[in-house]
Design a protein around this motif. Structure first.
Motif, PDB file in Angstrom:
ATOM      1  N   VAL A  63       0.872  -1.184   0.000  1.00  0.00           N
ATOM      2  CA  VAL A  63       0.000   0.000   0.000  1.00  0.00           C
ATOM      3  C   VAL A  63       0.899   1.221   0.000  1.00  0.00           C
ATOM      4  O   VAL A  63       2.045   1.178   0.439  1.00  0.00           O
ATOM      5  CB  VAL A  63      -0.930   0.009   1.232  1.00  0.00           C
ATOM      6  N   GLY A  64       0.372   2.321  -0.518  1.00  0.00           N
ATOM      7  CA  GLY A  64       1.135   3.556  -0.511  1.00  0.00           C
ATOM      8  C   GLY A  64       1.046   4.267   0.824  1.00  0.00           C
ATOM      9  O   GLY A  64       0.153   4.010   1.635  1.00  0.00           O
ATOM     10  N   GLY A  65       1.980   5.183   1.062  1.00  0.00           N
ATOM     11  CA  GLY A  65       1.961   5.930   2.306  1.00  0.00           C
ATOM     12  C   GLY A  65       3.229   6.730   2.501  1.00  0.00           C
ATOM     13  O   GLY A  65       4.184   6.657   1.707  1.00  0.00           O
ATOM     14  N   LYS A  86       7.980   1.652   8.645  1.00  0.00           N
ATOM     15  CA  LYS A  86       6.611   1.925   9.062  1.00  0.00           C
ATOM     16  C   LYS A  86       6.070   3.096   8.270  1.00  0.00           C
ATOM     17  O   LYS A  86       6.691   4.160   8.202  1.00  0.00           O
ATOM     18  CB  LYS A  86       6.543   2.228  10.562  1.00  0.00           C
ATOM     19  N   LEU A  87       4.890   2.888   7.671  1.00  0.00           N
ATOM     20  CA  LEU A  87       4.191   3.942   6.941  1.00  0.00           C
ATOM     21  C   LEU A  87       3.093   4.532   7.813  1.00  0.00           C
ATOM     22  O   LEU A  87       2.647   3.921   8.782  1.00  0.00           O
ATOM     23  CB  LEU A  87       3.588   3.379   5.649  1.00  0.00           C
ATOM     24  N   ASP A  88       2.643   5.730   7.452  1.00  0.00           N
ATOM     25  CA  ASP A  88       1.570   6.401   8.187  1.00  0.00           C
ATOM     26  C   ASP A  88       0.272   5.599   8.016  1.00  0.00           C
ATOM     27  O   ASP A  88      -0.245   5.465   6.893  1.00  0.00           O
ATOM     28  CB  ASP A  88       1.392   7.816   7.639  1.00  0.00           C
ATOM     29  N   PRO A  89      -0.309   5.061   9.119  1.00  0.00           N
ATOM     30  CA  PRO A  89      -1.506   4.221   8.997  1.00  0.00           C
ATOM     31  C   PRO A  89      -2.822   4.976   9.190  1.00  0.00           C
ATOM     32  O   PRO A  89      -3.865   4.347   9.352  1.00  0.00           O
ATOM     33  CB  PRO A  89      -1.302   3.218  10.140  1.00  0.00           C
ATOM     34  N   ALA A  90      -2.804   6.335   9.196  1.00  0.00           N
ATOM     35  CA  ALA A  90      -3.996   7.096   9.566  1.00  0.00           C
ATOM     36  C   ALA A  90      -5.175   6.786   8.646  1.00  0.00           C
ATOM     37  O   ALA A  90      -6.276   6.464   9.105  1.00  0.00           O
ATOM     38  CB  ALA A  90      -3.677   8.589   9.541  1.00  0.00           C
ATOM     39  N   VAL A  94      -8.756   4.704   9.614  1.00  0.00           N
ATOM     40  CA  VAL A  94     -10.115   5.239   9.463  1.00  0.00           C
ATOM     41  C   VAL A  94     -10.966   4.284   8.624  1.00  0.00           C
ATOM     42  O   VAL A  94     -12.133   4.000   8.952  1.00  0.00           O
ATOM     43  CB  VAL A  94     -10.062   6.633   8.819  1.00  0.00           C
ATOM     44  N   ALA A  95     -10.391   3.774   7.548  1.00  0.00           N
ATOM     45  CA  ALA A  95     -11.129   2.831   6.702  1.00  0.00           C
ATOM     46  C   ALA A  95     -11.462   1.557   7.468  1.00  0.00           C
ATOM     47  O   ALA A  95     -12.548   0.981   7.297  1.00  0.00           O
ATOM     48  CB  ALA A  95     -10.303   2.501   5.458  1.00  0.00           C
ATOM     49  N   LEU A  96     -10.561   1.115   8.337  1.00  0.00           N
ATOM     50  CA  LEU A  96     -10.832  -0.078   9.131  1.00  0.00           C
ATOM     51  C   LEU A  96     -11.967   0.175  10.125  1.00  0.00           C
ATOM     52  O   LEU A  96     -12.850  -0.683  10.293  1.00  0.00           O
ATOM     53  CB  LEU A  96      -9.563  -0.506   9.874  1.00  0.00           C
ATOM     54  N   ASP A  97     -11.964   1.328  10.776  1.00  0.00           N
ATOM     55  CA  ASP A  97     -13.045   1.655  11.714  1.00  0.00           C
ATOM     56  C   ASP A  97     -14.399   1.657  11.003  1.00  0.00           C
ATOM     57  O   ASP A  97     -15.398   1.145  11.522  1.00  0.00           O
ATOM     58  CB  ASP A  97     -12.781   3.012  12.370  1.00  0.00           C
ATOM     59  N   HIS A 419      -1.209   7.946  13.413  1.00  0.00           N
ATOM     60  CA  HIS A 419      -2.579   8.000  13.923  1.00  0.00           C
ATOM     61  C   HIS A 419      -2.853   6.725  14.688  1.00  0.00           C
ATOM     62  O   HIS A 419      -2.707   5.640  14.166  1.00  0.00           O
ATOM     63  CB  HIS A 419      -3.562   8.137  12.760  1.00  0.00           C
ATOM     64  N   VAL A 420      -3.233   6.867  15.967  1.00  0.00           N
ATOM     65  CA  VAL A 420      -3.559   5.710  16.785  1.00  0.00           C
ATOM     66  C   VAL A 420      -4.955   5.915  17.349  1.00  0.00           C
ATOM     67  O   VAL A 420      -5.209   6.882  18.068  1.00  0.00           O
ATOM     68  CB  VAL A 420      -2.545   5.518  17.937  1.00  0.00           C
ATOM     69  N   ALA A 421      -5.876   5.027  17.033  1.00  0.00           N
ATOM     70  CA  ALA A 421      -7.259   5.170  17.486  1.00  0.00           C
ATOM     71  C   ALA A 421      -7.389   4.705  18.924  1.00  0.00           C
ATOM     72  O   ALA A 421      -6.689   3.819  19.380  1.00  0.00           O
ATOM     73  CB  ALA A 421      -8.183   4.360  16.580  1.00  0.00           C
ATOM     74  N   SER A 422      -8.323   5.313  19.644  1.00  0.00           N
ATOM     75  CA  SER A 422      -8.601   4.893  21.009  1.00  0.00           C
ATOM     76  C   SER A 422      -9.212   3.516  21.021  1.00  0.00           C
ATOM     77  O   SER A 422     -10.102   3.206  20.250  1.00  0.00           O
ATOM     78  CB  SER A 422      -9.560   5.909  21.654  1.00  0.00           C
ATOM     79  N   ALA A 423      -8.720   2.671  21.924  1.00  0.00           N
ATOM     80  CA  ALA A 423      -9.238   1.298  22.009  1.00  0.00           C
ATOM     81  C   ALA A 423     -10.688   1.294  22.456  1.00  0.00           C
ATOM     82  O   ALA A 423     -11.480   0.460  22.028  1.00  0.00           O
ATOM     83  CB  ALA A 423      -8.379   0.479  22.974  1.00  0.00           C
TER      84      ALA A 423
END
Length: 433
Positions: A63-65, A86-90, A94-97, A419-423
């Motif tokens: 994937v790009g990033g 490590k690439l930026d997973p932001a 969001v797409a996973l959420d 970007h790290v989402a709240s658990a």
């Protein structure tokens, strides 16, 4: 008078003996060399056109990033599964959420479809009971009309009363038709709903499977923001830099497993007659000199010469022609223990000597390989984790498992700008709240 006879001077006996000795030594040396060649040298084929080869595994993103962290540099040793880039997973997070929330909602909607089956069955029972009731009303009204019909002629029953009974019969018949239509509609609703639920379960329902596939896709995109080493080895040709925007398929660095190298020895075509798979090979490297010997065996002979696979192959059918002796690559495996004691690098020069005394082996492999050339188990793990996440979400939203509750903590070592989402937010979204 006879002339006196002159005697020839006697030769130098020492010189004659010396020449005889030299001739004898030369003859013995020739005989000895001939015997040595016939008994020893003829059983070996030698070449110094040999080089160390190995699997150069390129690390390329799927994937790009934007690059947030680089955890390995040239010459570093890395283990399989170690995060190298490590690439930026932001965006992927969001797409996973969104995909997880959609899967949770889809599971609940499909559960509603199964629950509606029972509702429609109850409605059918209600409509059939109503139909039975109005049919009984029709029978009673018909009896009333039948009793009043002969009495109307005698005047015992007035015409108004008779018409009233007839009207009740007609109303009862209309109610029967309405009840029949309502019962038929309820059956059609049940059949329509059952067409969405027959021969499948909530987990295997097409809508759930489609939403689950989106979760897997988004989950893999998040995991692929961390590029891991596919094999154990040493890093080479690192070209990636911090902050660089990379596209899928861009080579970032290479990993070379130096404990799995081999040698490609290029023998002349005149030397191939006696070469067979399995013959022992003795090798020396220019790096260590002749004091260090490697022992291996022939793994296979190439299917074509180097000229056959050249980018610009020779056009021997035009103009003047000069014959050039061709060489064929012969793969030679190395002893792992000797390789560990004296490591080699890809591209180093070698000298190879093959013992061709035993020619009972095969010149070409005639059976398919029984084991895989390589296996990147560290990359396959992501698919299993994605499947486990999908199963967990489905279980939570079908009521068979408790929602996962986690503290609203972030990663222990977040990358700058990551970007790290709240658990806690993730848990509430997955639970369909």
């Amino acid at each position: 008078m006879n002339a006196p006879q002159v005697q020839a001077p006697a030769g130098n006996p020492k010189r004659r003996k010396a020449l005889t000795a030299v001739a004898l030594v030369v003859a013995l040396a020739g005989i000895g060399y001939g015997a040595y060649y016939g008994l020893v040298l003829s059983h070996y084929e030698h070449t110094d056109n040999a080089y160390v080869q190995g699997n150069v595994v390129q690390l390329t993103p799927q994937v790009g990033g934007t690059v947030l962290a680089i955890n390995a540099d040239d010459t570093d040793f890395v283990k399989a599964g170690q995060v190298l880039v490590k690439l930026d997973p932001a965006d992927a997070q969001v797409a996973l959420d969104q995909a997880e929330a959609q899967l949770a909602q889809t599971v609940r909607e499909v559960r509603t479809l199964y629950a509606n089956n029972a509702t429609y069955k109850a409605q059918i029972a209600l409509r059939e009971a109503e139909l039975a009731r109005v049919q009984s009303d029709v029978a009673r009204a018909q009896e009333d009309v039948n009793r009043r019909t002969p009495l109307l002629a005698t005047g015992a029953v007035g015409k108004e009363e008779y018409e009233h009974a007839t009207a009740q019969l007609n109303a009862a018949r209309a109610a029967v038709a309405s009840a029949q239509s309502a019962a038929l509609a309820a059956r059609e609703q049940l059949a329509s709903n059952q067409s969405l639920t027959d021969n499948t379960s909530v987990e295997q329902h097409p809508n759930v499977q489609r939403a689950a596939a989106r979760v897997r896709e988004a989950y893999l995109a998040v995991k692929r923001s961390e590029l891991v080493a596919p094999v154990d080895g040493h890093v080479a040709k690192r070209s990636v830099q911090l902050g660089q925007r990379v596209q899928a398929g861009t080579p970032l660095m290479s990993v070379i497993a130096l404990n799995q190298v081999w040698v490609d020895a290029n023998f002349k075509e005149s030397q191939l007659k006696a070469l067979r798979i399995g013959q022992p090979v003795t090798l020396t490297a220019d790096m260590y000199g002749s004091k260090v010997e490697y022992h291996g065996k022939i793994e296979g002979l190439g299917a074509g010469t180097g000229a056959a696979f050249a980018l610009l192959p020779a056009q021997n059918a035009t103009g003047n022609w000069i014959k050039v002796v061709q060489r064929l690559p012969v793969r030679v495996s190395l002893d792992p223990k000797e390789l560990a004691e004296h490591p080699l690098r890809v591209g180093l020069s070698m000298e190879a000597k093959v013992d061709v005394a035993d020619t009972s082996g095969k010149a070409l492999a005639d059976a398919p390989r029984s084991t895989a050339v390589g296996h990147a188990a560290a990359i396959e793990a992501s698919s299993a984790e994605a499947d486990a996440e999908v199963r967990r979400i489905i279980a939570v939203n079908t009521g068979r498992a408790a929602p996962r509750v986690a503290a609203p903590a972030v990663s222990s070592s977040p990358a700058p700008g990551g970007h790290v989402a709240s658990a806690a937010v993730r848990a509430s979204v997955v639970a369909g709240k």
